[in-house]
Motif scaffolding. Sequence first.
Motif, mmCIF file in Angstrom:
data_model
loop_
_atom_site.group_PDB
_atom_site.id
_atom_site.type_symbol
_atom_site.label_atom_id
_atom_site.label_comp_id
_atom_site.label_asym_id
_atom_site.label_seq_id
_atom_site.Cartn_x
_atom_site.Cartn_y
_atom_site.Cartn_z
ATOM 1 N N ASN A 199 0.850 -1.021 -0.056
ATOM 2 C CA ASN A 199 0.011 -0.068 0.018
ATOM 3 C C ASN A 199 0.830 1.385 0.207
ATOM 4 O O ASN A 199 0.743 2.333 -0.727
ATOM 5 C CB ASN A 199 -0.719 -0.068 1.118
ATOM 6 C CG ASN A 199 -2.209 0.395 0.801
ATOM 7 O OD1 ASN A 199 -2.356 1.312 0.215
ATOM 8 N ND2 ASN A 199 -3.226 -0.424 1.661
ATOM 9 N N ALA A 200 1.897 1.173 0.832
ATOM 10 C CA ALA A 200 2.819 2.522 0.971
ATOM 11 C C ALA A 200 3.576 2.657 -0.503
ATOM 12 O O ALA A 200 3.654 3.957 -0.752
ATOM 13 C CB ALA A 200 3.909 2.218 1.918
ATOM 14 N N THR B 160 1.536 6.261 6.650
ATOM 15 C CA THR B 160 0.534 6.779 7.552
ATOM 16 C C THR B 160 -0.802 6.443 6.563
ATOM 17 O O THR B 160 -1.900 6.073 6.967
ATOM 18 C CB THR B 160 0.705 8.253 7.729
ATOM 19 O OG1 THR B 160 1.804 8.652 8.189
ATOM 20 C CG2 THR B 160 -0.350 8.576 8.639
ATOM 21 N N ARG B 161 -0.583 6.683 5.211
ATOM 22 C CA ARG B 161 -1.866 6.642 4.416
ATOM 23 C C ARG B 161 -2.358 4.963 4.336
ATOM 24 O O ARG B 161 -3.394 4.592 4.373
ATOM 25 C CB ARG B 161 -1.739 7.084 2.963
ATOM 26 C CG ARG B 161 -1.733 8.339 2.791
ATOM 27 C CD ARG B 161 -2.025 8.888 1.117
ATOM 28 N NE ARG B 161 -1.884 10.254 0.969
ATOM 29 C CZ ARG B 161 -2.627 11.313 1.225
ATOM 30 N NH1 ARG B 161 -3.993 10.965 1.272
ATOM 31 N NH2 ARG B 161 -2.469 12.434 1.055
ATOM 32 N N ALA B 162 -1.095 4.216 4.191
ATOM 33 C CA ALA B 162 -1.517 2.928 3.960
ATOM 34 C C ALA B 162 -2.192 2.214 5.478
ATOM 35 O O ALA B 162 -2.735 1.612 5.353
ATOM 36 C CB ALA B 162 -0.089 2.156 4.076
ATOM 37 N N ASP C 211 -5.626 3.062 5.098
ATOM 38 C CA ASP C 211 -6.378 2.158 4.477
ATOM 39 C C ASP C 211 -6.573 1.004 5.346
ATOM 40 O O ASP C 211 -7.802 0.199 5.173
ATOM 41 C CB ASP C 211 -5.351 2.112 3.236
ATOM 42 C CG ASP C 211 -5.550 3.087 2.026
ATOM 43 O OD1 ASP C 211 -5.020 3.099 1.276
ATOM 44 O OD2 ASP C 211 -6.514 3.917 2.409
ATOM 45 N N LEU C 212 -5.786 0.242 5.963
ATOM 46 C CA LEU C 212 -5.922 -0.952 6.720
ATOM 47 C C LEU C 212 -6.790 -1.030 7.775
ATOM 48 O O LEU C 212 -7.515 -1.827 8.108
ATOM 49 C CB LEU C 212 -4.310 -1.435 6.916
ATOM 50 C CG LEU C 212 -3.688 -2.188 5.932
ATOM 51 C CD1 LEU C 212 -2.365 -2.568 6.572
ATOM 52 C CD2 LEU C 212 -4.484 -3.441 5.072
ATOM 53 N N GLY C 213 -6.765 0.375 8.407
ATOM 54 C CA GLY C 213 -7.551 0.558 9.515
ATOM 55 C C GLY C 213 -8.978 1.106 9.233
ATOM 56 O O GLY C 213 -9.811 0.993 10.248
ATOM 57 N N LEU D 9 -1.909 14.720 7.238
ATOM 58 C CA LEU D 9 -1.398 13.322 7.775
ATOM 59 C C LEU D 9 -0.592 13.658 8.936
ATOM 60 O O LEU D 9 -0.413 12.574 9.632
ATOM 61 C CB LEU D 9 -0.717 12.689 6.638
ATOM 62 C CG LEU D 9 -1.425 12.120 5.681
ATOM 63 C CD1 LEU D 9 -0.647 11.809 4.383
ATOM 64 C CD2 LEU D 9 -2.342 11.012 6.061
ATOM 65 N N VAL D 10 0.065 14.633 9.195
ATOM 66 C CA VAL D 10 0.853 14.975 10.282
ATOM 67 C C VAL D 10 0.065 14.495 11.902
ATOM 68 O O VAL D 10 0.790 13.849 12.537
ATOM 69 C CB VAL D 10 1.340 16.398 10.185
ATOM 70 C CG1 VAL D 10 2.274 16.691 11.668
ATOM 71 C CG2 VAL D 10 2.344 16.398 9.286
ATOM 72 N N ASP D 11 -1.096 15.019 12.040
ATOM 73 C CA ASP D 11 -1.699 14.908 13.111
ATOM 74 C C ASP D 11 -2.564 13.561 12.644
ATOM 75 O O ASP D 11 -3.948 13.552 13.607
ATOM 76 C CB ASP D 11 -2.505 15.992 13.511
ATOM 77 C CG ASP D 11 -3.365 16.568 12.492
ATOM 78 O OD1 ASP D 11 -4.043 17.544 12.850
ATOM 79 O OD2 ASP D 11 -3.460 16.171 11.291
#
Lengths: 301, 136
Positions: free
Chosen positions: A70-71, A89-91, A94-96, A111-113
Amino acid sequence: MSGVKTTGGKGEDGPSSSLERAKADDFGRSISKIVVAQICESVGYQGYKESALEALADISIWYPCDLAKNASFHANLAGRTECNVFDITRALEDLGDSHGFPGASETGNCLVDSCIVKGITQFVDTKEEIPFAQPVPKFPVVRNEKLVPSFKHMNEAPPGKHIPSWLPAFPDPHTYNHTPMWTERASNPCADKIEQARRQIKAERALLRLQQRFVLVVCTILPKEAIISDSIIFLLIGDSVHACYWKSMLIMRGEKVWHWLSETCALLSYMSVGFLFHLGFTVFFTLATVESLVSMIAIGY
Amino acid sequence: MNHNQQSNDGKHDDDSALSDFLASLMDYTPTIPDELVEHYLAKSGFQCPDVRLIRLVAVATQKFVADVASDSLQHCKARQAAVVKDKRDKQQKDKRLILTMDDLSKSLREYGVNVKQQEYFADSPSTGMDPASRDE
């Protein structure tokens, strides 16, 4: 932590599992099993079932693989080959998604927070460190392959203008040229000669034994004169073998042997002829013995 | 302007929090060894020379597995509490907490992973049926 073998699962067949071939990923899987066992122990478990542990180990392998795919997908989407923290973080988000996390429904937030990273931060701060039980070497082990040298390396000119010189060289002609084969002979001349000599020796031995029997029977009753006369006859005709036999018979009886007789016998024994010659004179010898017997009776022993 | 400045300060805080977290990862040793994670990341096409990101993936995996394990532990304890309510004698025997496939499949279903096992295995299609209907 102790393991409990299941009855329904894969755990009970000890001998058959030893027959299975080692697969490529066995090393990684066994390390994951130990990792999962350690994590379960930290959570509070006191034992595990083999099948459940293997399932959880499979998941512990699948999760980082999926995360990595994903990453890298997100990185490629952004025009990069190397991933950074935001791709991960994006990956993770997606999984979560299936489980849900705070802030999942909001779009366009930085995405930082990200709450997932905050959750991980919290996990690291609260959870105590459990290092892996044993040191793990770097794997998979890379072996240096011996490559076929190129045309340039071998200082050969490639046979054809269409072949560039940096390609691996062709094999030497002796590896693929057809050469005449050495014809194998069915018979072995040395072995044949040895076999022939062996048979000859065997036949001679049998003949000699027969003669010895005759001689032993006869020599106990024949007079010395008859024996000597017969041996002279043999000497005259050149049958050294029978002459020697007479001589040995005389020696057995303890009688004095004429010196010249023994010498001649020894000399002629070196000049002995063949098998057929001996056979012929066996007949003669038998006849001579009969003649001696007749003469003996005539003399009146 | 003020709002912008505040949001900028917020972002700086978040940035520093993230960078602090990544720095703290170097001190923290995850249970999953780095070599194992590197192997599986390389297999999946993840390319990154930074060790901190590999540690991040390792910690994320550890958190996931720990969450699944703790959920199945809750299931196990709930099952044991239900049993103990009926029979007080067996309290000593059921003290051990064992990771079983039942609890694991229940907790994994919430995370979207379907791990289902057969309830039982039968010898033939007519196993367990009435003898009268079996004769037919």
